[in-house]
Design a protein around this motif. Sequence first.
Motif, mmCIF file in Angstrom:
data_model
loop_
_atom_site.group_PDB
_atom_site.id
_atom_site.type_symbol
_atom_site.label_atom_id
_atom_site.label_comp_id
_atom_site.label_asym_id
_atom_site.label_seq_id
_atom_site.Cartn_x
_atom_site.Cartn_y
_atom_site.Cartn_z
ATOM 1 N N TYR A 95 0.855 -1.181 0.000
ATOM 2 C CA TYR A 95 0.000 0.000 0.000
ATOM 3 C C TYR A 95 0.891 1.232 0.000
ATOM 4 N N CYS A 96 0.570 2.198 -0.837
ATOM 5 C CA CYS A 96 1.409 3.388 -0.884
ATOM 6 C C CYS A 96 0.614 4.572 -1.396
ATOM 7 N N ILE A 97 0.817 5.712 -0.769
ATOM 8 C CA ILE A 97 0.061 6.909 -1.195
ATOM 9 C C ILE A 97 0.932 7.864 -2.014
ATOM 10 N N ASN A 98 2.144 7.438 -2.322
ATOM 11 C CA ASN A 98 3.019 8.304 -3.113
ATOM 12 C C ASN A 98 2.806 8.087 -4.614
ATOM 13 N N GLY A 99 3.374 8.993 -5.379
ATOM 14 C CA GLY A 99 3.151 8.925 -6.828
ATOM 15 C C GLY A 99 4.424 8.682 -7.607
ATOM 16 N N CYS A 100 5.409 8.020 -7.002
ATOM 17 C CA CYS A 100 6.718 7.814 -7.653
ATOM 18 C C CYS A 100 6.505 7.198 -9.049
ATOM 19 N N THR A 101 7.022 7.865 -10.058
ATOM 20 C CA THR A 101 6.691 7.460 -11.430
ATOM 21 C C THR A 101 7.426 6.199 -11.882
ATOM 22 N N TYR A 102 8.410 5.745 -11.109
ATOM 23 C CA TYR A 102 9.243 4.605 -11.500
ATOM 24 C C TYR A 102 8.901 3.340 -10.706
ATOM 25 N N CYS A 103 7.910 3.423 -9.809
ATOM 26 C CA CYS A 103 7.639 2.289 -8.910
ATOM 27 C C CYS A 103 6.209 1.805 -9.106
ATOM 28 N N PRO A 104 6.012 0.490 -9.264
ATOM 29 C CA PRO A 104 4.661 -0.029 -9.513
ATOM 30 C C PRO A 104 3.722 0.132 -8.317
ATOM 31 N N TYR A 105 4.259 0.440 -7.148
ATOM 32 C CA TYR A 105 3.394 0.611 -5.979
ATOM 33 C C TYR A 105 2.765 2.012 -5.927
ATOM 34 N N HIS A 106 3.075 2.856 -6.920
ATOM 35 C CA HIS A 106 2.541 4.226 -6.873
ATOM 36 C C HIS A 106 1.018 4.191 -6.809
ATOM 37 N N MET A 107 0.461 5.181 -6.161
ATOM 38 C CA MET A 107 -0.958 5.170 -5.794
ATOM 39 C C MET A 107 -1.907 4.992 -6.981
ATOM 40 N N ALA A 141 8.343 -1.753 2.683
ATOM 41 C CA ALA A 141 6.926 -1.375 2.650
ATOM 42 C C ALA A 141 6.771 -0.036 1.970
ATOM 43 N N GLY A 142 5.598 0.175 1.377
ATOM 44 C CA GLY A 142 5.276 1.486 0.816
ATOM 45 C C GLY A 142 4.923 2.445 1.947
ATOM 46 N N GLU A 143 4.611 3.680 1.569
ATOM 47 C CA GLU A 143 4.259 4.687 2.580
ATOM 48 C C GLU A 143 2.752 4.862 2.594
ATOM 49 N N ASP A 144 2.149 4.568 3.725
ATOM 50 C CA ASP A 144 0.702 4.695 3.838
ATOM 51 C C ASP A 144 0.357 4.825 5.319
ATOM 52 N N GLN A 200 17.726 7.383 -1.677
ATOM 53 C CA GLN A 200 17.448 8.759 -2.064
ATOM 54 C C GLN A 200 16.688 8.799 -3.392
ATOM 55 N N GLU A 201 16.833 7.751 -4.180
ATOM 56 C CA GLU A 201 16.290 7.662 -5.554
ATOM 57 C C GLU A 201 17.094 8.570 -6.474
ATOM 58 N N THR A 202 16.985 9.898 -6.335
ATOM 59 C CA THR A 202 17.872 10.803 -7.076
ATOM 60 C C THR A 202 18.221 11.998 -6.188
ATOM 61 N N PRO A 216 3.603 12.434 0.329
ATOM 62 C CA PRO A 216 4.580 13.020 1.266
ATOM 63 C C PRO A 216 6.017 12.934 0.753
ATOM 64 N N LYS A 217 6.293 11.945 -0.105
ATOM 65 C CA LYS A 217 7.673 11.790 -0.581
ATOM 66 C C LYS A 217 8.077 12.932 -1.522
ATOM 67 N N HIS A 218 7.101 13.704 -1.970
ATOM 68 C CA HIS A 218 7.397 14.856 -2.834
ATOM 69 C C HIS A 218 8.339 15.847 -2.122
ATOM 70 N N GLU A 359 4.511 -7.684 -7.098
ATOM 71 C CA GLU A 359 5.975 -7.495 -7.091
ATOM 72 C C GLU A 359 6.366 -6.034 -7.251
ATOM 73 N N GLN A 360 7.503 -5.652 -6.600
ATOM 74 C CA GLN A 360 7.985 -4.279 -6.802
ATOM 75 C C GLN A 360 8.842 -4.176 -8.057
ATOM 76 N N PHE A 361 9.551 -5.267 -8.377
ATOM 77 C CA PHE A 361 10.310 -5.276 -9.629
ATOM 78 C C PHE A 361 10.543 -6.718 -10.045
HETATM 79 S S1 SF4 Z 1 9.104 3.959 -4.283
HETATM 80 FE FE1 SF4 Z 1 8.281 3.664 -2.257
HETATM 81 S S2 SF4 Z 1 7.154 5.521 -1.879
HETATM 82 FE FE2 SF4 Z 1 7.414 5.419 -4.068
HETATM 83 S S3 SF4 Z 1 5.567 4.389 -4.852
HETATM 84 FE FE3 SF4 Z 1 7.164 2.840 -4.491
HETATM 85 S S4 SF4 Z 1 6.725 2.062 -2.451
HETATM 86 FE FE4 SF4 Z 1 5.690 4.039 -2.651
#
Ligand code: SF4
Length: 473
Positions: A95-107, A141-144, A200-202, A216-218, A359-361
């Motif tokens: 579960y994740c409320i972030n919108g990271c464009t590179y991660c499949p867990y994005h909201m 875990a994602g952020e939620d 850090q991602e970038t 929040p990760k923004h 899966e995350q990746f």
């Molecule tokens: S990288 Fe982390 S914070 Fe971003 S969508 Fe994926 S699980 Fe959520």
Amino acid sequence: MYDVYSKHADDFINHEEILETLAYADENNNNLELIDALIKKAALRKGLSHREASVLLACQDEEQNQRIYKLAEQIKKDFYGNRIVMFAPLYLSNYCINGCTYCPYHMKNKHIARKKLSQEEIRNEVTALQDMGHKRLALEAGEDPVHNTMDYYLESIKTIYDIKHKNGAIRRVNINIAATTVDNYRLLKEAGIGTYILFQETYHKESYLKLHPTGPKHDYNYHTEAMDRAMEGGIDDVGLGVLFGLDKYRYEFAGLLMHAEHLEAAFGVGPHTISVPRLKQADDIDPNQFDNGIDDDTFAKLIACIRISVPYTGMIISTRENQETRERALRLGISQISGGSKTSVGGYYMPEPEDENSEQFDVSDTRTLDEVVKWLMEMDYIPSFCTACYREGRTGDRFMTLLKNGQIQNCCHPNALMTLKEYLMDYASPETKAIGDKLIAREALNVPNEKARAAVLENLRLIEQNNRRDFRF
Ligand code: SF4
């Protein structure tokens, strides 16, 4: 303004300083006199500054690059011997409320299966991991704030440490969760976590804000200053990492080293580990959409340059990379790898049905832990399941002091042999055990201190007889 001591991300990861560093590296990428001096400086095993290291990363002279690779291999051997620490990721929740464009867990990803493990499911997962032979986990875990609360993490950590199954036990729980408050870091420390990991991602702020458009990760500064808060909360082992492929790798490299310099300057202890993930294929994610991907040769150079710049920091590579890439990376500086990993939520105990994917990746190295252990030993590495430093209180600057003066070898080498012996007795296939027993017999005689050698031989004999204690130096 660039200030390594400042608590503000914009100062210690200063954009202008990185641009000047890259310009300086470009001006000197063929300055053989300077490059020679920098390689000699790195050979003193005291590390390099981000500016110095950036010159070596930019160096285009093949002969000098070969010297850098050779030095990285030697430094790796000097600080870590032939030991490779083993771990596995355990995904608690996607579960994740972030919108990271590179991660499949994005909201906004509506077709990924969302899951969060109950305590009962965690018990099942951990029992399955113990049955593979794992002793060290990295929780993910994602952020939620609703699903993945601090109480949930604390309860999960307690559940994991409490599980004793046959001869198995998880002895070190590391955790990779979203940036949080000093008070929460203190709670994680009290719960007995090993390393707090946060990628850090970038480090490129403008890109960061685009890649993390919502959630929040923004907040780039809050994310980048997380390790400062973790250290204030008493966590002295922190793990850094960049997701290579998001922005220009030379920018990330300079930022990563500046972050390490900042932690060393502000807290007297640098990062415990640095991870080097590369962007990979995943549900809803196509790495080709990102145009900063790095090829295998560049990746190898990066690893070598990190190795010689921060010789006392552990380096981690995951099953995102295939066997061939991992083999090359191990030689150049990697000291920890995962094996038999599942990147789905609940994937160890029960394979996911075909129509569900959490899966995350995509994993590139799909071998079992037994196959990975055998492969390592065939290359004369000692897979280590040791977690003794953490349990002996050798963390943070105490660990770094021992590592820097070379004394850590006296603990790590014997501990690696004893934990490998336990693994071979409890979990290995007959073929893997035969290879391992030979390796241990040879390596036990290489323990330099006579008293320690006798103790190791005696402990190995007790393990062989299944007469177990908590063996550790
Ligand atoms: S990288 Fe982390 S914070 Fe971003 S969508 Fe994926 S699980 Fe959520």
